[in-house]
Design an enzyme around this catalytic site. Structure first.
Site, short mmCIF file in Angstrom:
data_model
loop_
_atom_site.label_atom_id
_atom_site.label_comp_id
_atom_site.label_asym_id
_atom_site.label_seq_id
_atom_site.Cartn_x
_atom_site.Cartn_y
_atom_site.Cartn_z
N LYS A 129 -4.27 -6.88 3.32
CA LYS A 129 -4.35 -5.74 2.39
C LYS A 129 -5.80 -5.47 1.99
O LYS A 129 -6.22 -4.32 1.86
CB LYS A 129 -3.50 -6.00 1.13
CG LYS A 129 -3.60 -4.91 0.05
CD LYS A 129 -3.11 -3.58 0.57
CE LYS A 129 -3.12 -2.38 -0.34
NZ LYS A 129 -3.93 -2.21 -1.46
N GLU A 146 -10.01 1.81 4.30
CA GLU A 146 -9.78 3.00 3.45
C GLU A 146 -11.11 3.53 2.89
O GLU A 146 -11.38 4.74 2.92
CB GLU A 146 -8.83 2.59 2.31
CG GLU A 146 -8.51 3.65 1.29
CD GLU A 146 -7.61 3.09 0.16
OE1 GLU A 146 -6.70 2.29 0.44
OE2 GLU A 146 -7.83 3.46 -1.00
N SER A 160 0.83 -1.21 0.00
CA SER A 160 0.00 0.00 0.00
C SER A 160 0.85 1.25 0.00
O SER A 160 1.91 1.29 0.62
CB SER A 160 -0.91 0.02 1.22
OG SER A 160 -1.63 1.25 1.22
N HIS A 189 -7.36 -3.65 4.81
CA HIS A 189 -6.79 -2.28 4.76
C HIS A 189 -7.64 -1.44 3.81
O HIS A 189 -8.02 -0.31 4.11
CB HIS A 189 -5.33 -2.36 4.30
CG HIS A 189 -4.76 -1.04 3.84
ND1 HIS A 189 -5.07 -0.46 2.63
CD2 HIS A 189 -3.92 -0.16 4.46
CE1 HIS A 189 -4.45 0.70 2.50
NE2 HIS A 189 -3.74 0.90 3.61
N ASN A 190 -7.91 -1.98 2.63
CA ASN A 190 -8.68 -1.21 1.64
C ASN A 190 -10.12 -0.98 2.09
O ASN A 190 -10.68 0.08 1.84
CB ASN A 190 -8.66 -1.93 0.28
CG ASN A 190 -7.35 -1.70 -0.46
OD1 ASN A 190 -6.34 -1.40 0.17
ND2 ASN A 190 -7.37 -1.86 -1.76
C1 6PG Z 1 -3.20 1.38 -1.66
C2 6PG Z 1 -4.56 1.61 -2.20
C3 6PG Z 1 -4.70 1.19 -3.62
C4 6PG Z 1 -6.04 1.68 -4.17
C5 6PG Z 1 -7.03 0.56 -4.03
C6 6PG Z 1 -8.45 0.97 -3.95
O1 6PG Z 1 -3.22 0.81 -0.60
O2 6PG Z 1 -2.21 1.79 -2.23
O3 6PG Z 1 -5.50 0.92 -1.44
O4 6PG Z 1 -4.50 -0.18 -3.65
O5 6PG Z 1 -6.43 2.84 -3.53
O6 6PG Z 1 -6.79 -0.28 -5.13
O7 6PG Z 1 -8.94 1.33 -5.16
P1 6PG Z 1 -10.46 1.64 -5.34
O8 6PG Z 1 -10.78 2.63 -4.25
O9 6PG Z 1 -10.54 2.25 -6.68
O10 6PG Z 1 -11.21 0.38 -5.20
#
Ligand code: 6PG
Length: 431
Positions: free
Chosen positions: A185, A192, A131, A188-189
């Site tokens: 991961k 996010e 990430s 994590h997303n």
């Molecule tokens: C990272 C990010 C990266 C990207 C995701 C989410 O950790 O560097 O999470 O992987 O932001 O792929 O993408 P989307 O929000 O478009 O699903």
């Protein structure tokens, strides 16, 4: 050009792959790159000219022969069938004990299937979550490796060297067996997605109910970033609020359409949480809002048929609004991390990964998209009590949660009265 065998191979020399290779080279590792598009490899070798640690190939046999044995081959290619295609392409040239490392955002079930299939041929396969985007890959990402522990030790020093550092500590550590790295991961997303949605809802409240200008919101987020909300997503929100549009006289943010797509990792998180089961309503809500935002045409039609909302009342006490919103957002941040980390605890048992939650929190302190100062205290809470079943039960956060809960109630009810959607603040409060 040096003819000695290279420490690592990298398949996929797009921006992420090339940046990671340059980062590895800066730390003294020699790398053979492979991409069918020769121009990418040539560009990379040129960029690495000062170090001279990188060579590139566009024929798979030449690439494989350039590697020291047992081979350590990293992949940075799009997740999905391309990963399988690459594995089939190189497999015939590999020997027992070689290691393939998938550094993309692969689905954890795909990773587990690849680990199992390749283990039958005595080839190691590891899923490693990375990430931090393109800049992170170049300057220091957070790295989440999972899989066979012996194989991991072959990567360990390199991963520590290239990763981000917080207080001198590398933002990488062994996550667990099988697909643990890609699972961490994925979560994590998911986190996010929820944090981004909470920031978007905060922006909307400040703009519509607070009557804040972009410049006032820039100042608010900048101030928040100097306090306990400090973190990457707050920092880039402050930055975008002061970004001028280069094609008009306006601000960039005001030119961006209110609809978003996704690459799918949030959906994967919610889907697996439902089946574990592990409750993550803030992440679920954020995934839903992302999809809903894409239905822009329907929203426009609905606004005509069902009626536009009434004009909001602009609040007169901006200072109190900012104080309450900061307290609500801080508590919401805590609750989102609590959901994600509890989900990891449940998943680790179900899938037998052996994930240590304090370690996960500690490697998210730097380099990754969800990095935030708050993760220092979260790490401490899990170190103090490794059996903590939910972050909200940690005494260190009780006061912030109590105050934040009251603030969230006030913020949510005012937002609802003013026709401002706060779905993820509501899900977070309800949790
Ligand atoms: C990272 C990010 C990266 C990207 C995701 C989410 O950790 O560097 O999470 O992987 O932001 O792929 O993408 P989307 O929000 O478009 O699903």
């Amino acid at each position: 050009m040096s003819t000695s065998k290279k420490d690592f191979g990298m398949i996929g020399l797009g921006t992420m792959g090339s940046n990671l290779v340059l980062n590895m080279s800066d730390h003294g590792y020699t790398v053979a790159g492979y991409d069918k598009d020769d121009s990418k490899g040539k560009k990379l070798v040129k960029e690495d000219q000062a170090n001279g640690n990188v060579t590139s190939f566009n024929k798979v046999e030449d690439f494989i022969s350039a590697l020291s044995t047992p081979r350590n081959i990293l992949l940075l290619v799009p997740a999905g069938p391309i990963v399988d295609a690459v594995i089939s392409e190189i497999k015939a040239f590999l020997s027992e004990g070689d290691l393939i490392v998938d550094c993309g955002n692969s689905h954890f079930t795909d990773t587990q299937a690849r680990v199992d299939a390749l283990a039958k041929e005595n080839i190691h396969f590891m899923g490693v979550g990375i990430s931090g985007g393109e800049l992170g890959a170049r300057l220091g990402p957070s790295i989440m490796p999972g899989g066979n522990k012996e194989a991991f030790h072959r990567l360990e020093n390199m991963l520590k060297d290239v990763s981000a550092k917080v207080d001198g500590e590398p933002c990488t550590a062994y996550m667990g067996s099988g697909a643990a790295g890609h699972y961490v991961k994925m979560v994590h997303n998911g986190i996010e997605y929820a944090l981004m949605q909470l920031i978007a809802e905060s922006y909307h409240i400040l703009k519509v109910h607070g009557g804040f200008t972009n410049s006032e919101m820039h100042e608010t987020f900048t101030n928040w970033n100097t306090g306990r909300l400090n973190g990457y997503l707050i920092e880039i929100t402050a930055a975008i609020l002061s970004q001028k549009d280069d094609r008009t006289d306006g601000m960039l943010l005001d030119m961006i359409a209110d609809r978003a797509k996704s690459k799918g990792t949030g959906v994967w998180t919610s889907t697996d949480a439902m089946s574990l089961p592990a409750p993550i309503p803030s992440i679920d809500g954020a995934v839903t809002q992302r999809t809903l935002s894409g239905l822009q045409q329907e929203r426009w039609i609905a606004a005509e048929y069902i009626g536009k909302r009434t004009e909001p009342t602009i609040c007169t006490d901006k200072e109190t609004l900012v104080t309450e919103l900061e307290s609500a957002l801080y508590a919401a941040y805590l609750i989102v991390y609590a959901q994600g980390l509890s989900m990891l605890q449940v998943a680790s048992k179900v899938y037998d990964y052996g994930i240590d939650i304090a370690t996960v929190a500690s490697i998210w302190r730097g380099g990754c998209i969800i990095r935030a100062s708050l993760l220092v205290e979260i790490t401490k809470a899990y170190n103090d009590n490794p059996d903590l079943s939910n972050l909200l039960l940690a005494p260190a956060f009780a006061e912030a949660i109590k105050t934040g809960e009251q603030s969230m109630r006030k913020i949510n009810s005012r937002a609802i009265e003013q026709s401002i959607p706060v779905p993820v603040f509501c899900n977070t409060l309800n949790y």
